[in-house]
Scaffold this active site. Structure first.
Site, short mmCIF file in Angstrom:
data_model
loop_
_atom_site.label_atom_id
_atom_site.label_comp_id
_atom_site.label_asym_id
_atom_site.label_seq_id
_atom_site.Cartn_x
_atom_site.Cartn_y
_atom_site.Cartn_z
N ASP A 216 -3.45 -1.00 -6.07
CA ASP A 216 -2.35 -0.76 -5.13
C ASP A 216 -2.57 0.54 -4.35
O ASP A 216 -2.27 0.62 -3.16
CB ASP A 216 -1.02 -0.69 -5.88
N HIS B 8 2.36 7.80 -8.83
CA HIS B 8 2.35 6.37 -8.51
C HIS B 8 3.18 5.59 -9.55
O HIS B 8 2.99 5.76 -10.76
CB HIS B 8 0.93 5.83 -8.46
#
Length: 384
Positions: free
Chosen positions: A343, A189
């Site tokens: 997120d 990520h």
């Protein structure tokens, strides 16, 4: 017409019911981790659970006898280590704080799935899997996202925790009103990468300028047995992917090496080991400046606070005569890390993929019957 006091009472009751409805948890975030004893009197039971968990460790024979014996034998030594870092593991404190900050952020960025509430689900110490899901059922949660707090997936860590959830619901059945979905890995990520890069850069900047560029960045992760690697465990490749992306974010500013720590027992484990690497870099290559990064850990615990800080950076560093050795903090409550978590969850909900193909696919040489049953169950029961 009703009396005024009756109308006031009705209005008050409606307001209370409305507030109760508004505060009902819509989305639960189940934060999976190994956990750690909060007090030294929990150490033996913690070790016993690890040593008898065949999803975590597979002895070639007599695990029900060898596991308890090893746990009892190791308890005094491990207790002493916990005493030296303050009497217990801070992993619950950090996981709880991360969960609160995550849900606060999610309520802002994903109002359609709010209110959110986190539930800590540890594998080997309270709060256990059953504790977390008992609270979820009590709160009437509509959707539970099982969120592994290991960014890089391993059958021994993430896999064991997911299997524990399967076993819990296999016995009692999944509630019909609960939607379950899975976030099983997130090693690449972008915000996780930026978080580690920021933490590393800050430590590099604390090294004297004339020594800064020669400092070797040692990315240290928990090792696993080679037989686990050879079965097809994804963990080494996923840790390596994180390392490469972090160094790319840092523009490959320094020499770097991925090393491994926390080996247990006599069998061959994935190396090179962190302490051996430090020793040979100093003694055989004359290197004297290092930055040590716990690249697979998201919060402080025994392996950062004792193994890295005390055993390697302090004791071994002094013995070897290193000039500078800095240990990068775990992400803990770093703002970029909390943004990463939020997120990941928001994207998971938006993409509507309840469980990933990679999670459902077993290692090519898998020998764990629990794994087959568990992954089959997740494939049949997950929805979003």
């Amino acid at each position: 017409m009703l009396p005024k006091h009756t109308l006031r009472l009705l209005a008050k009751n409606i307001t209370v019911r409305h507030a109760s409805t508004e505060s009902k948890v819509k989305t639960g975030i189940v934060m999976l981790n190994m956990g750690g004893p909060q007090h030294t009197d929990q150490v033996h039971d913690y070790l016993h659970r690890i040593m008898t968990d065949r999803d975590m460790i597979q002895f070639p024979f007599a695990q029900n006898q060898l596991g308890p014996w090893i746990a009892k034998r190791r308890t005094p030594e491990v207790k002493k280590k916990y005493e030296e870092i303050g009497g217990g593991s801070p992993i619950l404190k950090w996981t709880d704080l991360q969960g609160k900050l995550l849900c606060k952020k999610l309520d802002e960025v994903s109002p359609e799935s709010a209110p959110h509430k986190h539930y800590v689900s540890f594998r080997y110490v309270h709060p256990f899997t059953e504790d977390a899901f008992r609270e979820i059922e009590k709160d009437g949660v509509e959707r539970a996202i099982v969120f592994s707090q290991y960014p890089q997936y391993s059958c021994a860590t993430s896999g064991s925790s997911f299997n524990a959830i399967y076993k819990h619901f296999h016995k009692k059945g999944l509630p019909s009103n609960l939607k379950l979905s899975v976030i099983d890995r997130w090693s690449t990520h972008p915000l996780l990468v930026k978080c580690f890069a920021d933490l590393i850069q800050k430590e590099i900047n604390l090294i004297p300028e004339e020594k800064r560029r020669e400092a070797i960045i040692l990315f240290s992760a928990h090792s696993i047995p080679l037989k686990t690697v050879n079965r097809g465990d994804a963990y080494p490749s996923e840790v390596g992917a994180t390392v490469q992306l972090v160094m790319q974010e840092l523009n490959f500013c320094n020499p770097y090496q991925l090393v491994w720590q926390s080996k247990v027992g006599p069998l061959p484990w994935l190396g090179p080991f962190t302490d051996d690497a430090l020793t040979d870099y100093v003694k055989k290559q004359g290197k004297k400046n290092f930055v040590v990064v716990p690249i697979a850990f998201v919060n402080e615990h025994i392996e950062t606070l004792h193994e890295l800080d005390i055993e390697y950076c302090k004791e071994l560093g002094e013995k070897l005569g290193v000039e500078n050795i800095r240990r990068v903090p775990a992400p803990n409550d770093h703002p970029l890390f909390i943004e990463a978590l939020s997120d990941i969850v928001k994207t998971h909900l938006k993409n509507k993929v309840a469980v990933g193909h990679k999670f459902l696919n077993r290692c090519p040489h898998c020998v764990n019957a629990n794994c087959l049953k568990s992954k089959t169950w997740y494939g049949e029961n997950c929805q979003i």
